[in-house]
Design a protein around this motif. Structure first.
Motif, short mmCIF file in Angstrom:
data_model
loop_
_atom_site.label_atom_id
_atom_site.label_comp_id
_atom_site.label_asym_id
_atom_site.label_seq_id
_atom_site.Cartn_x
_atom_site.Cartn_y
_atom_site.Cartn_z
N UNK A 82 0.98 -1.28 -0.06
CA UNK A 82 -0.03 0.04 0.05
C UNK A 82 0.66 1.15 -0.06
N UNK A 83 2.06 1.20 0.73
CA UNK A 83 2.87 2.26 0.86
C UNK A 83 3.64 2.58 -0.20
N UNK A 84 3.92 1.34 -0.92
CA UNK A 84 4.91 1.53 -2.20
C UNK A 84 3.99 2.03 -3.24
N UNK A 85 2.64 1.83 -3.44
CA UNK A 85 1.75 2.05 -4.46
C UNK A 85 1.61 3.67 -4.28
N UNK A 86 1.65 4.33 -3.08
CA UNK A 86 1.70 5.71 -2.62
C UNK A 86 3.08 6.19 -3.47
N UNK A 87 4.16 5.95 -2.95
CA UNK A 87 5.48 6.17 -3.43
C UNK A 87 5.34 6.26 -5.01
N UNK A 88 4.95 5.11 -5.73
CA UNK A 88 4.98 5.17 -7.00
C UNK A 88 4.09 6.39 -7.80
N UNK A 89 2.79 6.52 -7.22
CA UNK A 89 1.96 7.47 -7.80
C UNK A 89 2.67 8.97 -7.28
N UNK A 90 3.41 9.20 -6.35
CA UNK A 90 3.94 10.35 -5.88
C UNK A 90 5.12 10.52 -7.14
N UNK A 91 5.80 9.39 -7.27
CA UNK A 91 6.97 9.62 -8.63
C UNK A 91 6.27 9.87 -9.99
N UNK A 92 5.20 9.51 -10.09
CA UNK A 92 4.38 9.85 -11.41
C UNK A 92 3.95 11.31 -11.50
N UNK A 93 3.95 11.82 -10.16
CA UNK A 93 3.57 13.37 -10.24
C UNK A 93 4.75 14.15 -9.84
N UNK A 94 5.98 13.51 -10.25
CA UNK A 94 7.21 14.35 -10.29
C UNK A 94 7.88 14.18 -8.68
N UNK A 95 7.52 13.32 -7.82
CA UNK A 95 8.03 13.79 -6.38
C UNK A 95 8.87 12.55 -6.15
N UNK A 96 9.41 11.95 -6.74
CA UNK A 96 10.55 10.76 -6.45
C UNK A 96 11.59 11.47 -5.80
#
Length: 368
Positions: A82-96
């Protein structure tokens, strides 16, 4: 479903005996529910003894003594996915690459992403992120996100997340059988009994950290207890292992939750006791080593986490820390920072833990 489970969270016969390579921590094995009840009774006697021998005493418990470890594995996997999914979506919004708490998903974009992935239509996800669930200014941070699989919501039953390997959507919670469901409830009930007794007796209850593949679940269950029992003072303490790469992220996210919800944060900081075993398991099974690469990096992580908590004590007086360390430099560092931040020993916000007889040259001068 076992085949699709993540490597780190699968049970492995080769590592069934968790004592291997661990000389400084007690290991419990699940025999049956009656044995778990016996362990609970032993812990209750420890709490009573602690209460009778000192004011503001401590008692430590291990969750693997109170239920079937298989449940902790499964629940840990859910939390990590669940947490990884959040990070993945954040990366897609340019926040990696940002710190966990700095990542904020824009509500609109998030709803579009969920719809595009086929997880939920906009209409379905709209009410997930409204009112109390939505963070500041229409954004969703990790805490808002985590609240979606809060034990108090039924949402987790509906959620599907993409498996990055297969590209398929999978249910987040693999179905528990009725018996597994009961085992989970009984573990929670035992924790509840212990927490109530500790609160009643004025004893601080420390939940020990264990292997990294159990730890997300252990931390999450401990957090639930803190929410209930740490309203007026810190009764329940969570343990953070600073040899883990994600220690600082985990700690800061939990402290922020305590701020938002207004309860007292209690933590024990340790370096960690399972390094040899953790590394061997990661190498053999083939997932990333969860432990910091060097001793220096672990020291750095310990002092970073400790400094964060001491600052929190200075600002809010609602945090408490046990510095569980036999390291002289760490003890001196803590004393120096306490003086700089104006935290007096009489406030009982900071305490130290060493094993009896292991470092008397530190323990006795410190006690004085």
């Amino acid at each position: 479903g076992a085949v699709q489970r993540e490597k780190q969270y699968r049970a492995h016969r080769g590592f069934g005996d968790r004592r291997s390579g661990v000389i400084s921590a007690r290991t419990y094995f699940y025999a049956d529910e009656a044995k778990c009840d016996q362990h609970m009774e032993t812990f209750l006697r420890c709490i009573d003894a602690s209460s009778g021998s000192s004011e503001d005493g401590f008692s430590a418990i291990k969750l693997t003594a109170l239920g079937r470890p298989q449940f902790l594995l499964q629940f840990s996997e859910v939390l990590v996915k669940w947490r990884r999914f959040f990070h993945q979506m954040a990366a897609e919004q340019g926040q990696a690459g940002q710190a966990a708490l700095e990542m904020k998903l824009e509500g609109e974009k998030l709803q579009e992403a969920l719809a595009n992935l086929g997880i939920a239509t906009k209409a379905e996800s709209q009410h997930w992120f409204t009112g109390e669930n939505l963070g500041v200014s229409g954004t969703v941070d990790l805490l808002d996100w985590n609240s979606l699989i809060d034990s108090r919501t039924k949402l987790s039953k509906l959620l599907l997340v993409p498996n990055m390997q297969t590209g398929q959507l999978e249910p987040l919670l693999s179905r528990f059988t009725e018996e597994e469901d009961l085992q989970m409830k009984r573990m929670l009930q035992r924790m509840d009994v212990l927490a109530k007794r500790a609160a009643e007796k004025g004893v601080r209850l420390m939940v020990d950290a264990e292997q990294s593949y159990f730890q997300p679940a252990i931390s999450r269950l401990t957090l639930e207890m803190q929410r209930r029992f740490n309203r007026d003072r810190a009764i329940i303490f969570n343990t953070y292992q600073c040899y883990l790469k994600e220690a600082y992220d985990n700690l800061t996210v939990d402290v922020e939750l305590s701020r938002r919800e207004g309860w007292h944060f209690g933590t024990k900081l340790v370096r960690g006791a399972y390094m040899e075993q953790e590394r061997e398991r990661a190498a053999q099974i083939g997932y990333e080593d969860p432990i910091n690469p060097t001793y220096e990096k672990t020291n750095e992580m310990y002092h970073r986490c400790l400094d964060y908590i001491l600052e929190e004590i200075k600002h809010s007086r609602k945090a408490n820390v046990m510095v569980a360390s036999h390291n002289e430099d760490t003890v001196k560092f803590t004393l120096r920072r306490m003086m700089e931040l104006g935290i007096h020993p009489s406030e009982k916000k900071v305490c130290f833990g060493q094993l009896l007889g292991m470092c008397d040259q530190i323990t006795f001068p410190l006690g004085e």
